[in-house]
Design an enzyme around this catalytic site. Structure first.
Site, mmCIF file in Angstrom:
data_model
loop_
_atom_site.group_PDB
_atom_site.id
_atom_site.type_symbol
_atom_site.label_atom_id
_atom_site.label_comp_id
_atom_site.label_asym_id
_atom_site.label_seq_id
_atom_site.Cartn_x
_atom_site.Cartn_y
_atom_site.Cartn_z
ATOM 1 C CG HIS A 193 -53.229 20.192 -5.066
ATOM 2 N ND1 HIS A 193 -53.534 21.585 -5.925
ATOM 3 C CD2 HIS A 193 -52.147 19.752 -6.032
ATOM 4 C CE1 HIS A 193 -52.754 21.681 -6.795
ATOM 5 N NE2 HIS A 193 -51.931 20.759 -7.122
ATOM 6 N NE ARG A 300 -49.442 16.789 -7.114
ATOM 7 C CZ ARG A 300 -49.965 15.822 -7.714
ATOM 8 N NH1 ARG A 300 -49.798 14.758 -7.142
ATOM 9 N NH2 ARG A 300 -50.412 16.161 -8.797
ATOM 10 N NE ARG A 336 -44.422 19.615 -8.389
ATOM 11 C CZ ARG A 336 -45.859 19.318 -8.528
ATOM 12 N NH1 ARG A 336 -46.525 19.408 -9.682
ATOM 13 N NH2 ARG A 336 -46.790 19.689 -7.458
ATOM 14 C CD GLU A 434 -47.044 22.640 -13.541
ATOM 15 O OE1 GLU A 434 -47.775 21.801 -13.050
ATOM 16 O OE2 GLU A 434 -45.991 22.965 -12.918
ATOM 17 C CG ASN A 457 -53.429 17.681 -12.861
ATOM 18 O OD1 ASN A 457 -54.053 16.954 -13.402
ATOM 19 N ND2 ASN A 457 -53.021 17.310 -11.757
ATOM 20 C CG ASP A 458 -51.609 23.518 -12.566
ATOM 21 O OD1 ASP A 458 -52.535 23.990 -12.123
ATOM 22 O OD2 ASP A 458 -50.676 22.924 -11.712
ATOM 23 N NE ARG A 468 -55.203 21.578 -10.092
ATOM 24 C CZ ARG A 468 -54.054 21.108 -9.985
ATOM 25 N NH1 ARG A 468 -52.963 21.647 -10.653
ATOM 26 N NH2 ARG A 468 -53.787 20.060 -9.579
ATOM 27 C CB CYS A 505 -46.437 13.548 -13.643
ATOM 28 S SG CYS A 505 -46.254 15.259 -13.778
HETATM 29 C C1 PEP Z 1 -50.287 19.136 -12.835
HETATM 30 O O1 PEP Z 1 -50.600 20.315 -12.996
HETATM 31 O O2 PEP Z 1 -50.884 18.221 -13.633
HETATM 32 C C2 PEP Z 1 -49.322 18.450 -11.844
HETATM 33 C C3 PEP Z 1 -48.940 17.206 -11.904
HETATM 34 O O3 PEP Z 1 -49.159 19.252 -10.815
HETATM 35 P P1 PEP Z 1 -49.961 19.577 -9.485
HETATM 36 O O4 PEP Z 1 -51.155 18.677 -9.968
HETATM 37 O O5 PEP Z 1 -49.393 19.261 -8.486
HETATM 38 O O6 PEP Z 1 -50.259 20.749 -9.780
HETATM 39 MG MG MG Z 2 -49.222 21.495 -11.556
#
Ligand code: PEP
Ligand code: MG
Length: 582
Positions: A193, A300, A336, A434, A457-458, A468, A505
């Site tokens: 993050h 977020r 979210r 995700e 990402n997740d 990650r 996203c």
């Molecule tokens: C993701 O996981 O791709 C996402 C957009 O959520 P975050 O990066 O806030 O976990």
């Molecule tokens: Mg995520």
């Protein structure tokens, strides 16, 4: 800095595109290890005075840091306040002075005194107490730095490139206030993050440079090349000039992109996509709108918690959400629900988790703490009176979670209706896809919500079982892995079949190499950091949908990430974003 490091090129991982040139500010660079030095009796009073001056300087610098943090984050303030408490503990001061009076130098007296406290904390059963060791370490380093006449405030006086072991999201918010030019870290993953925040703020970053805090000295000139993932320490003048021109070219490129603001996001053969922005704060909405976005695809909301360091009341939340929704109006905004846990905000999680990313995170935490979730739902519903609000659930992996959350939303609607409060009865509800479970269950989820949004990402983290945030497995962590791409395709097909909108996203949405693939797969919407909006629009406007469909057929044949990249004809780096052919 020794002569041997002059012009030294350090290879890391590109984490946020762009070029930064500036002086390094190295966090924790001062090795606290000092030779135990025995003083002559006549030197003791001046050594005590030296320690007192250093302690005063540390106190002042911490107080200045609190002032700087005041605008941004109460979490940062409370962290610095806890440093201040340690630094001003009278028992500790007395004990350090006793050590100096016994003949030790101020440095070794400080080091030994803090060692005692750290050893006690290390031995504590309570993990929260053990974590406090870091606070003690930080204060000790600052006092030792001050003894060496180097205070944080001096070094931070100008714009600088922060070099650090790691950077937390809280640090990012704090350094943004200081107009930090760039970041270099020893550890971290590109989709942590903190790195996402760096990209949101448009600050170049390179991560994963081992021993960066030892190799780079505070004050030395560094170039951060966030495209190539390299850091050049004390560059030769030729290299410096080369980078100064690159920096200028990048600024000119951004200016040329400005011409696309009012243009449609349409492929050369007429297929339109919707381009939205990911934001973490109200001020980013303005930047996104100026760049011509068609809505906010991801807020977020947990960043509000990171900033405030606590769960805000319903009214406080409504004020923050409304600020965002009103700035964006009439464009839609997707809030979210708090994605608490993992490497984000952890307040309220009852105990230390061995595997936090697999623990009480996102919807799991929200259902564990229905009081917190209910307050947020009420706040979002009240904001929906604007009629441009959508709500999205993070980390869904079971149908029960979705149904439970929907029941809670319905109860909140009833409560507001009973109280005569205005809200949008048909506020669209979506789920983040995700987790692999969500992608596999996408046909079911798609039939029960208004939209799906893929969090690559997740999705990559959980599909590839790869943290990650861990640079040691950064090579494996890649959303372009065929397994992840297949899950994305499955999700899109499910959304098409159910007739609901599907967006991406996650960071893949802004990755230059992925644009054609996502267009070909049939994504309706892409949501990216505001600095990436125009570049992405430029890329979409340069591709043909027909070519993208062909490309996807070839990607479907791939068995490795390398093969996917080969089909995409790209290197896997942020460098592709540097196209200057507008
Ligand atoms: C993701 O996981 O791709 C996402 C957009 O959520 P975050 O990066 O806030 O976990
Ligand atoms: Mg995520």
């Amino acid at each position: 800095m020794s002569a041997s490091t002059s012009g030294r090129v350090l290879k890391g991982i590109p984490a946020s595109p762009g070029i930064a040139i500036g002086r390094a500010f190295v966090l924790s660079s001062d090795s606290p290890s000092v030779e135990p030095e025995v003083l002559n009796v006549q030197d003791i009073p001046s050594e005590v005075a030296r320690f007192r001056t250093a302690l005063d300087a540390t106190t002042i610098e911490l107080m200045n840091a609190i002032e700087l943090a005041r605008k941004e984050s109460s979490t940062v303030i409370s962290i610095i306040e806890s440093y201040l408490l340690i630094a001003s503990d009278p028992m500790m001061t007395t004990s350090i002075i006793d050590r100096i009076q016994a003949g030790f130098s101020a440095e070794s007296a400080v080091l030994n005194e803090f060692d005692v406290h750290k050893t006690i904390l290390y031995g504590a059963k309570d993990p929260l107490l053990r974590e406090r060791v870091q606070d003690f370490e930080h204060v000790m380093e600052r006092i030792i730095a001050a003894l060496r006449n180097r205070t944080l405030s001096h070094e931070l006086a100008g714009d600088s490139v922060v070099v650090s072991g790691s950077i937390t999201p809280q640090d990012m918010l704090f350094f943004r206030q200081l107009h930090t030019l760039g970041y270099v870290t020893e550890i971290g993953g590109i989709n942590s993050h903190s790195c996402i925040l760096a990209r949101d703020f448009g600050i170049p970053a390179v991560i994963g440079i081992r021993n960066a805090t030892e190799i780079i000295s505070s004050g030395s000139i560094v170039i951060v090349d966030g495209f190539a993932g390299i850091v050049i320490v004390d560059p030769e003048s030729e290299t410096l000039n080369e980078y100064i021109s690159k920096h200028r070219e990048a600024a000119e490129y951004r200016e040329r992109l400005g011409a696309l603001v009012g243009q449609p996001t349409r492929t050369t053969d007429g297929v339109e996509l919707v381009l939205k922005a990911n934001v973490d704060s109200p001020d980013q909405v303005d930047a996104a709108i100026m760049a011509g976005c068609q809505g906010i695809g991801l807020v977020r909301t947990e960043m509000l918690l990171v900033r405030w360091g606590r769960y805000p009341t319903i009214d406080e939340q409504v004020a923050w959400y409304r600020d965002i929704a009103e700035r964006a109006y009439p464009l839609p905004v997707t809030f979210r629900a708090f994605d608490v846990g993992s490497d984000k905000f952890r307040e309220g999680i009852p105990h230390h988790e061995e595997n936090p990313a697999l623990g009480l995170r996102g919807i799991r935490f929200l259902l564990y703490r229905p009081d917190i979730f209910q307050n947020q739902i009420l706040a979002i519903l009240r904001t929906s009176a604007n009629r441009n609000v959508r709500f999205m659930l993070p980390m869904i992996s079971t149908l029960e979670e979705l149904e439970h959350a929907k029941d809670m939303i319905e109860e909140c609607k009833l409560q507001l209706a009973r109280d005569g409060v205005d809200f949008d009865r048909s506020m669209p509800l979506g789920v983040m896809v995700e987790t692999p479970a969500a992608a596999l269950m996408a046909p079911i989820f798609a039939s029960r919500v208004d939209f799906l949004s893929i969090g690559t990402n997740d999705l990559a983290q959980y599909t590839l079982a790869t943290d990650r945030t861990n640079e040691l497995v950064a090579d494996i962590f890649d959303a372009m892995h065929p397994a992840v791409v297949r899950l994305i395709s499955m999700t899109v097909k499910a959304a098409h079949a159910a007739g609901v909108v599907v967006s991406v996203c996650g960071e893949m949405a802004g990755h230059a190499a992925a644009t054609e693939m996502l267009v070909g797969i049939g994504i309706h919407e892409l949501s990216v950091s505001p600095p990436l909006l125009l570049e992405l629009k430029h890329r979409i406007r340069s591709v043909s949908h027909g070519d993208c469909l062909d490309l996807v057929k070839r990607i479907e044949e791939c068995n490795t990430t390398t093969e996917v990249y080969a089909v995409l004809g790209s290197l896997k780096s942020w460098r592709e974003g540097g196209d200057t052919s507008v």
